[in-house]
Motif scaffolding. Structure first.
Motif, mmCIF file in Angstrom:
data_model
loop_
_atom_site.group_PDB
_atom_site.id
_atom_site.type_symbol
_atom_site.label_atom_id
_atom_site.label_comp_id
_atom_site.label_asym_id
_atom_site.label_seq_id
_atom_site.Cartn_x
_atom_site.Cartn_y
_atom_site.Cartn_z
ATOM 1 N N ILE A 10 4.659 5.981 1.810
ATOM 2 C CA ILE A 10 5.095 6.918 0.761
ATOM 3 C C ILE A 10 4.262 8.201 0.857
ATOM 4 O O ILE A 10 4.791 9.315 0.779
ATOM 5 N N GLY A 11 2.954 8.017 1.063
ATOM 6 C CA GLY A 11 2.053 9.171 1.185
ATOM 7 C C GLY A 11 2.462 10.062 2.349
ATOM 8 O O GLY A 11 2.497 11.295 2.228
ATOM 9 N N PRO A 20 6.545 2.390 -7.970
ATOM 10 C CA PRO A 20 5.470 1.648 -7.298
ATOM 11 C C PRO A 20 5.361 0.193 -7.765
ATOM 12 O O PRO A 20 4.339 -0.241 -8.279
ATOM 13 N N GLU A 60 0.852 -1.200 0.000
ATOM 14 C CA GLU A 60 0.000 0.000 0.000
ATOM 15 C C GLU A 60 0.885 1.246 0.000
ATOM 16 O O GLU A 60 2.033 1.212 0.442
ATOM 17 N N VAL A 61 0.274 2.351 -0.415
ATOM 18 C CA VAL A 61 1.044 3.590 -0.617
ATOM 19 C C VAL A 61 1.289 4.369 0.684
ATOM 20 O O VAL A 61 2.014 5.362 0.689
ATOM 21 N N PHE A 65 -0.996 9.604 -6.922
ATOM 22 C CA PHE A 65 0.417 10.029 -6.939
ATOM 23 C C PHE A 65 0.514 11.525 -7.222
ATOM 24 O O PHE A 65 1.315 12.229 -6.613
ATOM 25 N N THR A 107 -2.184 1.581 -6.590
ATOM 26 C CA THR A 107 -2.447 3.012 -6.367
ATOM 27 C C THR A 107 -2.513 3.733 -7.718
ATOM 28 O O THR A 107 -1.702 3.452 -8.610
ATOM 29 N N TYR A 116 3.271 -1.393 -4.626
ATOM 30 C CA TYR A 116 1.991 -0.694 -4.388
ATOM 31 C C TYR A 116 1.410 -0.231 -5.724
ATOM 32 O O TYR A 116 0.975 0.896 -5.890
#
Ligand code: SPV
Ligand code: MG
Length: 312
Positions: A205-206, A222, A201-202, A233, A228, A225
């Motif tokens: 990174i988020g 990615p 899952e992102v 993004f 996403t 992930y």
């Protein structure tokens, strides 16, 4: 391949073109490539920039992505990619193959080979691919910052892009630790930050992107992930999205399937409809253009009228 000499001379440098693509929230797609063929294909399909992937170039050479290929071998492939495509190329420089000196020699070599920039990661040499195993050890922050600075100081072209990649999350560190490292590398001169994660899952990174803001362009790959969306993004402000290895993996699957099918059938007739016709390859590589040039250059008119044409 067929760009005219005058168009080539007026073209901004690869570094300038890559910089323009890497703006906050652009979500520019960089396609991972590993040789001249994959570069030709990604270019023809319309990608704006390429990622010369260490994993993919190593795999194509038949070795592991653990610094088994020498850096001069890899720069040879980068040169091949640059001859096949005029797109800006970001080169995977792994850890820089040793200390600040090998890193800067690699960066200078990549610039000479025609690349737009290099990316170095803050692991210890020899590194292992980020998706394999748990033995990912980070270099001291000061040592890696010095590598980045040395590359910025060594490459003549001020527009050549140096990306710092932090493997903090791959090595089990926190988002705060990743931010601390990325900031040190930015202050050392890094033009962009590649934050890598192998979560499905992102989330992490988020979190990084929100706290980083627009201090410098953010690049991601990615691979895990992948569900996403690009819209997410872009909302996160991500500048560059690298589809790092999918083209190589697609080729790997296709070659394996083909080998299996041919061996089992003791014939190639069953696969003929599923593989690229030679005409498609001839067309992409512009064989017809070579025919025309042969006509032009093998019967060159050396008379004064003919030679005047040379200067036009
Ligand atoms: C590569 O493509 O070689 C990379 C990205 O470094 S990854 O393999 O996704 O870590
Ligand atoms: Mg790599």
């Amino acid at each position: 391949m067929n760009t005219s000499a005058s168009a080539r001379q007026n073209e901004p440098s690869p570094g300038i073109r890559l910089r323009r693509l890497l703006t906050h929230g652009a979500g520019t797609q960089l396609m991972g490539v590993h040789d001249g063929m994959s570069a030709h294909i990604a270019t023809a399909e319309g990608f704006p920039a390429l990622w010369a992937s260490g994993l993919c170039m190593s795999t194509a050479l038949g070795v592991r992505d653990s610094d088994e290929a020498s850096w001069t071998q890899l720069l040879g492939i980068v040169g091949t990619i640059a001859q096949a495509s005029r797109l800006p190329i970001l080169v995977d420089g792994d850890t820089g193959y040793g200390n600040f000196n090998s890193a800067r020699r690699f960066a200078v070599g990549a610039a000479k080979a025609g690349a737009a920039g290099v990316c170095f990661e803050d692991k210890i040499y020899p590194k292992m691919n980020s998706f394999f195993g748990d033995g990912h050890h980070l270099a001291p922050i000061g040592e890696f910052s010095g590598k980045i600075r040395a590359c910025k100081d060594a490459v003549d072209d001020p527009d050549f892009v140096v990306v710092s990649r932090t493997e903090t999350l791959i090595a089990g560190g926190t988002v705060d630790e990743a931010l601390e490292r990325a900031e040190a590398y930015r202050l050392a001169g890094a033009d962009a930050v590649f934050i890598h994660s192998r979560k499905a899952e992102v989330g992490e990174i988020g979190e990084f992107c929100k706290l980083w803001g627009d201090r410098s362009p953010i690049i991601i790959a990615p691979t895990t992930y992948h569900r996403t969306s690009m819209a997410t993004f872009r909302e996160l402000g991500i500048a560059g999205v690298m589809w790092a290895n999918q083209s190589m993996r697609a080729a790997f699957s296709a070659m394996r399937e083909t080998c299996r099918a041919v061996l089992a059938a003791e014939s190639v007739s069953g696969i003929e409809d599923n593989i690229a016709p030679l005409s498609e390859i001839f067309s992409l590589y512009d064989y017809a253009g070579l025919d025309k040039e042969e006509e032009k250059y093998t019967s060159w008119d050396a008379s004064p009228v003919g030679s005047a044409a040379v200067g036009q």
